[in-house]
Structure formats: structure tokens, C-alpha cells
Design a protein around this motif. Structure first.
Motif, PDB file in Angstrom:
ATOM      1  N   ARG A  71       0.814  -1.210   0.000  1.00  0.00           N
ATOM      2  CA  ARG A  71       0.000   0.000   0.000  1.00  0.00           C
ATOM      3  C   ARG A  71       0.850   1.263   0.000  1.00  0.00           C
ATOM      4  NH1 ARG A  71      -4.417  -2.092   4.527  1.00  0.00           N
ATOM      5  NH2 ARG A  71      -5.791  -3.192   3.064  1.00  0.00           N
ATOM      6  N   SER A  72       2.175   1.118   0.041  1.00  0.00           N
ATOM      7  CA  SER A  72       3.045   2.283   0.193  1.00  0.00           C
ATOM      8  C   SER A  72       3.430   2.888  -1.157  1.00  0.00           C
ATOM      9  CB  SER A  72       4.313   1.897   0.961  1.00  0.00           C
ATOM     10  OG  SER A  72       5.128   1.064   0.181  1.00  0.00           O
ATOM     11  N   ALA A  73       3.531   4.204  -1.187  1.00  0.00           N
ATOM     12  CA  ALA A  73       3.854   4.924  -2.416  1.00  0.00           C
ATOM     13  C   ALA A  73       5.244   4.584  -2.934  1.00  0.00           C
ATOM     14  CB  ALA A  73       3.739   6.434  -2.170  1.00  0.00           C
ATOM     15  N   ILE A  74       6.197   4.297  -2.029  1.00  0.00           N
ATOM     16  CA  ILE A  74       7.557   4.009  -2.481  1.00  0.00           C
ATOM     17  C   ILE A  74       7.611   2.716  -3.287  1.00  0.00           C
ATOM     18  CG2 ILE A  74       8.199   2.772  -0.349  1.00  0.00           C
ATOM     19  CD1 ILE A  74      10.985   4.006  -0.631  1.00  0.00           C
ATOM     20  N   VAL A  75       6.792   1.735  -2.919  1.00  0.00           N
ATOM     21  CA  VAL A  75       6.716   0.488  -3.687  1.00  0.00           C
ATOM     22  C   VAL A  75       6.011   0.740  -5.019  1.00  0.00           C
ATOM     23  CG1 VAL A  75       5.730  -1.844  -3.744  1.00  0.00           C
ATOM     24  CG2 VAL A  75       6.876  -1.015  -1.684  1.00  0.00           C
ATOM     25  N   HIS A  76       4.936   1.506  -5.000  1.00  0.00           N
ATOM     26  CA  HIS A  76       4.227   1.836  -6.241  1.00  0.00           C
ATOM     27  C   HIS A  76       5.167   2.533  -7.233  1.00  0.00           C
ATOM     28  CE1 HIS A  76       0.411   2.193  -3.505  1.00  0.00           C
ATOM     29  NE2 HIS A  76       0.855   0.954  -3.601  1.00  0.00           N
ATOM     30  N   ASP A  77       5.955   3.475  -6.727  1.00  0.00           N
ATOM     31  CA  ASP A  77       6.885   4.195  -7.596  1.00  0.00           C
ATOM     32  C   ASP A  77       7.946   3.262  -8.165  1.00  0.00           C
ATOM     33  OD1 ASP A  77       5.551   6.549  -7.149  1.00  0.00           O
ATOM     34  OD2 ASP A  77       6.925   7.264  -5.586  1.00  0.00           O
ATOM     35  N   ALA A  78       8.445   2.365  -7.342  1.00  0.00           N
ATOM     36  CA  ALA A  78       9.464   1.422  -7.812  1.00  0.00           C
ATOM     37  C   ALA A  78       8.929   0.557  -8.942  1.00  0.00           C
ATOM     38  CB  ALA A  78       9.944   0.545  -6.654  1.00  0.00           C
ATOM     39  N   VAL A  79       7.681   0.143  -8.839  1.00  0.00           N
ATOM     40  CA  VAL A  79       7.066  -0.665  -9.895  1.00  0.00           C
ATOM     41  C   VAL A  79       6.974   0.133 -11.185  1.00  0.00           C
ATOM     42  CG1 VAL A  79       4.934  -1.793 -10.639  1.00  0.00           C
ATOM     43  CG2 VAL A  79       5.769  -2.134  -8.308  1.00  0.00           C
ATOM     44  N   ARG A  80       6.478   1.341 -11.102  1.00  0.00           N
ATOM     45  CA  ARG A  80       6.270   2.164 -12.297  1.00  0.00           C
ATOM     46  C   ARG A  80       7.567   2.520 -13.005  1.00  0.00           C
ATOM     47  NH1 ARG A  80       2.074   4.777  -9.107  1.00  0.00           N
ATOM     48  NH2 ARG A  80       3.641   6.258  -8.378  1.00  0.00           N
TER      49      ARG A  80
END
Length: 267
Positions: A62-71
Motif C-alpha cells: 500500500r506504500s507509495a515508495i513500492v508503487h513508484d518502484a514498480v512504475r
């Protein structure tokens, strides 16, 4: 009928996640990394540790840092499956292969994980978890740039195949094994060892870019999982050595768990 319904539901969830990302411009099977999250649910993990472990993975997705890493990946998408393990034949897929390409799909994965019950089984077979991880990779239908099995646990392998044999087979197939040794409790009983981080380094992890992230305090668990996931997704190099260099210490006994089990149960 109930078992059939669960199987059909699993197939539906996986198929929905795959088709949902087909519009990205890439083949729906292409991902930056195919990631098997293999999580220890053996009886050495008490209820509080089980909940801490599960909540840590939920929070990470749910964290933005993981979302950014994926993108920011080459493809901008990963494949992930969450599996609980214990004995040699005791592995359960909790959330099936799912494509994650940003906040919405990552949060959906976290929601399914949060709603699923936590298993509780007995012995500790890290080798069995690795073998199941290889099977899941073979069955994923994905075309990843990298394949990773992520092992989290609080004790050494003590049953099933020899851990180094399972690790070496995975590495020979091009799979990287990373580790999240759970060291919150001081070892006090059967199946627990003092230097679990060194055991994971010497006996469990392997393959290109393999690393460990030891967890020594409960309050750091969620941060450790986020750090580990970002490194796995981005294939980022480790900023500094996680543990002491091998030549400066004695190597771990990769059969320590089996020896402890033998002393307890064999005459």
C-alpha cells in the motif's frame, strides 16, 4: 464443492489481474520481475509475529515508495504471488499470481492479502518452500526479466530436502533467492539459532544480486519489507554490506536445523 469453488476463484482472480494490464502496450506476460513471496507460518512463529509479518507485507504493497518502484521499471509491471509454507509438503498459495503496475493494482493485492486468514502449521522446511517457489515460477505463464523467490522465516531448515541442494537447483535455473530472517525474539528453544542472518546468507540465499534484510526489532519490520521489495523490484545494488564478510568469520552449519531436530526426536 468448496475446494472446487476456491480453485475457480483463484483462477478468476489471476486471470482478471492479467487481463487488466493488457492495455499497457507490452505483452501481458512481460514483467520486470516475477516475485514469489514465501512466508513462514511454522509453529515457532507466535500469533503476534504472524500478524506482524502479514501486516508488514500488506502495508508495503500500500506504500507509495513500492508503487513508484514498480512504475519506474523497464516494463513498469511486476508479477507477484504470496505463499505460506511450513513442512516439506505444506505450502499454501494465499494470493495467486497477480500483475501489479501501480497504486491501484498493488492496493488490490494488499486488500486480498489482508482479508485472507493466516495459516499455522508445524515444521520448518525452507527447502520445501524453495521447491514450491520453483513450481510457481514454472506455472506463472509470465515472461520476466528476473525471477526471485523471497524467503522470510525465523529458523533454519530442519526437515525435507537439504537446504543447499534446493538453493543450488534454484540458482542453476536462473532464480535469485533473497532472505528476510526474522530475529525479533532471542533464541530460547528448539529450532531457534543465534545467528539466523548468517545462516540465511550462507545457506539460503543465492543467485544474481541475492541479499538479506535481517529484522531484529518488531517496529522495523514494515520498513524492512518495503526496503526489500524496492530492491527486488528495481534490482538496486546494496548500498553497504549487510553482514560481515565471509572470510572474516566461520561459515554457518547448513545442517544445524536437521541436527537439532535429530537430537530432539531420535533416540
Amino acid at each position: 464443492m468448496l475446494k472446487l469453488a476456491r480453485v475457480l476463484f483463484t483462477m478468476f482472480v489471476g486471470a482478471s489481474a492479467l487481463s487488466a494490464s493488457a492495455a499497457s502496450g507490452w505483452s501481458e506476460t512481460e514483467v520486470d520481475v516475477a516475485l514469489v513471496l514465501a512466508v513462514d507460518v511454522s509453529r515457532s512463529m507466535d500469533d503476534d509475529e504472524q500478524r506482524l509479518q502479514r501486516d508488514g507485507f500488506v502495508e508495503a504493497f500500500r506504500s507509495a515508495i513500492v508503487h513508484d518502484a514498480v512504475r519506474k521499471g523497464n516494463v513498469g509491471r511486476i508479477g507477484v504471488v504470496y505463499m505460506e509454507w511450513s513442512g516439506p509438503a505444506q505450502q499454501t498459495v494465499v494470493v495467486p499470481w497477480t500483475l501489479v503496475d501501480g497504486a491501484a493494482t498493488a492496493s488490490a493485492f494488499a486488500d486480498r492479502l489482508a482479508m485472507a486468514p493466516i495459516g499455522r502449521i508445524y515444521s520448518t522446511s525452507i527447502s520445501g518452500a524453495i521447491e514450491m517457489g520453483l513450481r510457481l515460477h514454472r506455472e506463472s505463464g509470465l515472461d520476466p526479466l528476473r525471477r526471485v523467490i523471497d524467503i522470510s522465516g525465523d529458523g533454519p531448515n530442519n526437515t525435507g530436502r537439504t537446504i543447499t541442494a534446493a538453493r543450488d537447483e534454484a540458482v542453476a535455473q536462473g532464480v535469485t533467492i533473497n532472505g528476510l530472517p526474522f530475529m525479533v525474539k532471542r533464541p530460547t528453544g528448539f529450532g531457534e539459532i543465534e545467528s539466523l542472518d548468517l545462516y540465511y546468507e550462507d545457506c539460503v540465499t543465492g543467485g544474481p544480486g541475492a541479499f538479506i534484510v535481517p529484522v531484529r526489532e518488531a517496529r522495523h519490520f514494515a520498513d524492512a519489507i518495503r526496503t526489500k521489495l524496492v530492491r527486488e523490484i528495481a534490482a538496486a545494488p546494496e548500498p553497504e554490506a549487510t553482514i560481515q564478510a565471509a572470510e572474516q568469520r566461520e561459515r554457518s552449519d547448513c545442517l544445524i536445523g536437521e541436527k537439532m531436530r535429530g537430537r530432539r526426536y531420535e533416540p
